[in-house]
Write a protein that holds these residues in place. Structure first.
Motif: not given
Ligand code: CA
Ligand code: CA
Ligand code: CA
Length: 776
Positions: A432-447
């Protein structure tokens, strides 16, 4: 968030007040944002007229006994639009803006305003004295007068300027010579641009290219008189409101449907087919009743049982017609899609493409903010590229980012919305694209996670940028210190991600869980001792998101880790942190309801403590039912009463989530309908007669405070604006809205950042309630 306090101040308070005081609701801003992007002052001066005529230097002319008492908002020749004599410090209302090394103090003493400059900084406006609260009318002729002197010869600048955007000058003079004895300055000018209800008048007394030493500047008898307003164009406060309000986009056949009329004359209403003008429905309106938020009496009607697809408008017996609306099964498809794509357009650190649709063609941009960021107070540089720009600015903040992700996760859980064809780069990947969109932010948060597990509060430049596209903000990026609120939110949202992505990408889910546990360990060690929360260092002026209470974030993290691991120690901690006085919030300050939601929406096997489960369930349902009673009584199905905070549309959408959750745990259909009405409110069923979702509705917000939209002169579609703010906190809004009832305190103006900004976390709860309403 911060705001300027309008009150009587003693002069020594001025600098502190200009920075503002904490406000405990929805949206961050700082008073300094009202002067953001000063650097763009390339002043297209539109004033003409005679040069400054200086009277003979020497003593200050003796003061008119009435000086300081003549200011009026009356519009007539000879009226004093400004009359500042500085004889009564208790009424002093000048503010200061300081940046780039400016260091000074401004006082009101001996009947004068005195700027005690220690350092002029590096820019002419590094020390700026300003006055808000006058208006300038197009084609009106004005006369400005003031007395000024300095301890040391130098130059200065005075100007009337646009209070936002590019801050260009309407009238002003640069490099004016200033000597050590009093000079009386007189200047006449005509306002040639469109009327501005809230320009800023300022003296820039920072770096003039020569003087560096400490010195004082003295100012007195600042007046602005209307010389000729015979040709003036009065300030335009926007289109007349349509008193008949409905969801301007429309309804699905099955939806509850209501019409509200601001006024008491109408007794009945008809639904008229907009193509054939045939009357297809007739209904009664209620007897008049008081709407607290609107400060007036209203009537309302219900047409929930009308479900025939088509295009219509409502005709009332004495209050005119509503805007057109549609009834159709797919009526929300585009709005829901656009409200999610808003997040894609906020992506940082990647090229944003127009594949999502023609309406976005103007908003494409290359990857932005790719340079390494400096950890504040150190020389260490790290990569923190990625994530979403937060709002109208380009900062990236962990706390509101976590809220946004959590809202998307709840949307996925509660509404079954799983579209994979929105046009984002990850569309068609089976997720689902809303999960892809959420993951874009999560990948940043790791940093954003430090080695000790703590999470940095934000990454921004030291101040807000000009009205430019994101790739043009190229100042040094700063990573600001770890906060326990960011760390708690991070721990929570990462644990929840580990559950959501378990069956989608196991490795990613494991990584999220590990990061969550590290952050949680940091909370165990540090949460209790942190009683202040994050505050901006004195040389950083971007959004602060201050929050001194981390118990709710910690509670949420404990719940999510319990659900992710099944380990009872986390549940025990959650119960220890929970209290009945913890607000069930979804704001960014109060995050407790996220934990409650996850707990109540999990499989019952996790709800081992029946008493705890019942307690949470009862609180949610009771709160929603109490709101239902208020909403029915007050009109517009809105339960905010007279409390319309900054970003009130966030409150509306968050309330809608609470109501839907209460419905899911109680099966009370009235609560589901109440959630649905919150969508209608945002999309036009409000006393302002505006659709607060850009691009959707006949009378939709078109001028959001949002840099890409301002830079391109058109609004990105699908953005929820902040909405009515009962305490307007920017100069434009203060000027046009002061004195209005709280629910009416809205204006569609891009400089009104306390009313009309946008934010990722104002869109995300709206995504939830719209997806819940639209769910088939
Ligand atoms: Ca005086
Ligand atoms: Ca996808
Ligand atoms: Ca909190």
């Amino acid at each position: 968030m911060k705001k300027i306090v309008a009150m009587l101040l003693t002069v020594s308070m001025v600098s502190a007040i200009a920075v503002g005081c904490k406000k405990s609701d929805s949206k961050k801003e700082s008073a300094t944002q009202s002067t953001e992007s000063q650097s763009s002052e390339s002043a297209t001066e539109s004033s003409t007229e005679a040069p400054t005529s200086a009277e003979p230097e020497g003593t200050k002319p003796s003061e008119d006994p009435e000086a300081g008492t003549r200011a009026t908002t009356e519009v007539k020749d000879g009226a004093y639009a400004m009359d500042e004599a500085f004889n009564d410090p208790s009424t002093f209302k000048w503010m200061t803006y300081t940046e780039s090394g400016g260091d000074w103090e401004v006082v009101c003493e001996n009947g004068e305003m005195v700027a005690k400059i220690k350092s002029t900084g590096t820019k002419e406006y590094s020390c700026q004295l300003y006055f808000d609260g006058v208006s300038l009318m197009k084609n009106a002729k004005y006369k400005l007068d003031f007395d000024i002197k300095s301890d040391a010869p130098r130059t200065y600048e005075w100007r009337f300027q646009l209070n936002g955007g590019d801050y260009h000058a309407y009238a002003g003079e640069q490099h004016v010579e200033l000597g050590t004895s009093w000079t009386h300055v007189t200047k006449e000018f005509v306002m040639e641009e469109k009327s501005d209800p809230s320009p800023r008048f300022c003296f820039n007394v920072g770096n003039d290219g020569s003087i560096k030493d400490a010195h004082n500047i003295y100012i007195d008898n600042v007046t602005l008189v209307i010389l000729d307003c015979s040709q003036a164009e009065k300030v335009d406060n926007g289109p007349a409101l349509n008193p008949v309000s409905i969801n301007q986009t429309g309804y699905q056949p099955k939806d509850p449907k209501a019409v509200f009329v601001d006024g008491t004359m109408s007794k009945t209403f008809q639904i008229v087919d907009a193509n054939t003008f045939e009357i297809v429905y007739e209904g009664e309106l209620t007897a008049p009743y008081a709407c607290a938020g609107a400060g007036s009496d209203i009537v309302s009607g219900d047409f929930s049982d009308f479900d025939k697809p088509g295009t219509y408008f409502i005709r009332t017996s004495s209050s005119g017609n509503s805007y057109k609306f549609e009834i159709a099964d797919d009526v929300y498809d585009e709005a829901l899609k656009a409200s999610i794509l808003m997040l894609y357009t906020q992506r940082c650190g990647c090229e944003v493409k127009a594949d999502i649709g023609e309406a976005y063609a103007d908003f494409t941009h290359p990857a932005c903010h790719m340079d390494q960021a400096k950890i504040y107070g150190t020389d260490k540089m790290i990569d923190v590229s990625g994530g979403w720009h937060d709002a109208g600015d380009y900062g990236r903040y962990v706390v509101p980012g976590a809220k946004t992700i959590a809202d998307l996760f709840m949307t996925y859980q509660d509404t079954g919305y799983k579209a994979d064809d929105l046009g984002i780069p990850e569309s068609g990947n089976g997720v689902p694209d809303i999960l892809d969109e959420a993951r874009y932010e999560l990948e940043w948060m790791f940093k954003m996670q430090a080695e000790d597990g703590g999470v940095y509060h934000k990454v921004t430049c030291d101040n807000f940028p000009a009205t430019v596209m994101p790739e043009e903000e190229t100042n040094q990026l700063l990573v600001l210190p770890v906060s326990t609120t960011a760390t708690g939110d991070f721990a929570a949202v990462m644990a929840k991600a580990s559950i959501i992505y378990k069956d989608i990408d196991k490795d990613f889910a494991d990584k999220c869980l590990e990061a969550s546990k590290k952050a949680y360990a940091y909370m165990e060690a540090n949460a209790a001792s942190d009683t202040t929360g994050f505050l901006n260092p004195s040389d950083v002026f971007t959004g602060e998101y201050p929050d001194a209470v981390n118990k709710d974030e910690f509670f949420w993290a404990a719940v999510e880790l319990y659900l992710a691991t099944g380990e009872d120690t986390y549940l025990a901690k959650a119960k220890e942190l929970y209290s009945d006085s913890m607000e069930l919030g979804l704001g960014w300050i109060e995050m407790g309801l996220y934990g409650v939601h996850s707990y109540l929406r999990t499989e019952t096997s996790f709800q081992k403590d029946a008493e705890f489960t019942d307690k949470l369930k009862t609180r949610v349902v009771d709160q929603a039912k109490a709101d239902l009673e208020k909403a029915k009584k007050d009109g517009y199905y809105n339960a905010m009463g007279t409390n319309y905070p900054w970003g009130s549309n966030l409150t509306v959408s968050n309330n809608g989530i609470l109501y839907n959750l209460a419905y899911l745990v109680s099966n009370d259909k009235e609560l589901k309908d109440l959630s649905s009405y919150q969508v209608d409110y945002i999309m036009g069923m409000n006393v302002c007669g505006y659709s607060f979702l850009t691009g959707f509705g006949t009378n939709a917000a078109e001028h959001p405070h949002h840099r890409p939209s301002q830079a391109k002169g058109k609004a990105v579609p699908g953005m929820v604006v902040g909405g009515p703010n009962g305490e307007p906190a920017d100069p434009y809004a203060i000027s046009v809205l002061t004195g209005k009832a709280p629910a009416r305190c809205y204006c569609d103006n891009d400089t009104a950042y306390s009313i009309n900004e946008v934010a990722i976390y104002w869109n995300s709860p709206f995504i939830y309630i719209l997806a819940a309403k639209a769910a088939k």
